[in-house]
Design a protein around this motif. Structure first.
Motif: not given
Length: 126
Positions: A72-77
């Protein structure tokens, strides 16, 4: 709640809603432009198409689902969630069970109100 926990909560809402036969609860986790590309089925685009795809399934069967997150990775929005799913379906009329498992890639988009909604669901069965 941090972004990763918020995304996990949205995934949990989808799974719990599916298992409880709550179609609207599932749809509430979806972006209006959601794309579902499940193995061996036509690509489904938009919430109304998702409703038409899942309504007969929920009417015909009960579900017990599970998901194990591998990444699980978040890249800004935008967020990417990869994992392994399992689902068991029981036909409401016959009691016959079936199911499936495989890998699943989910993408989520952050909305202006800060909520995360699923924008892509793509799987392959094991």
């Amino acid at each position: 709640m941090n972004d990763k926990d918020a995304i996990k909560a949205v995934l949990d809402q989808w799974l719990t809603s599916l298992d409880n036969g709550d179609l609207q609860g599932m749809l509430d986790t979806c972006d209006p432009e959601v794309v579902v590309a499940n193995e061996s089925t036509p690509t489904t685009i938009g919430i109304d198409a998702i409703r038409k795809k899942y309504a007969p399934r929920i009417a015909a069967a009960t579900f017990k689902s599970g998901f194990e997150i591998e990444h699980l990775a978040v890249y800004g929005n935008f967020a990417v969630l990869i994992g392994h799913f399992e689902v068991e379906m029981t036909n409401k009329e016959s009691g016959e069970t079936s199911g499936g498992s495989g890998r699943l890639g989910l993408n989520y988009r952050r909305h202006p109100d800060g909520s995360w909604k699923m924008i892509l669901d793509m799987d392959n069965n094991a």
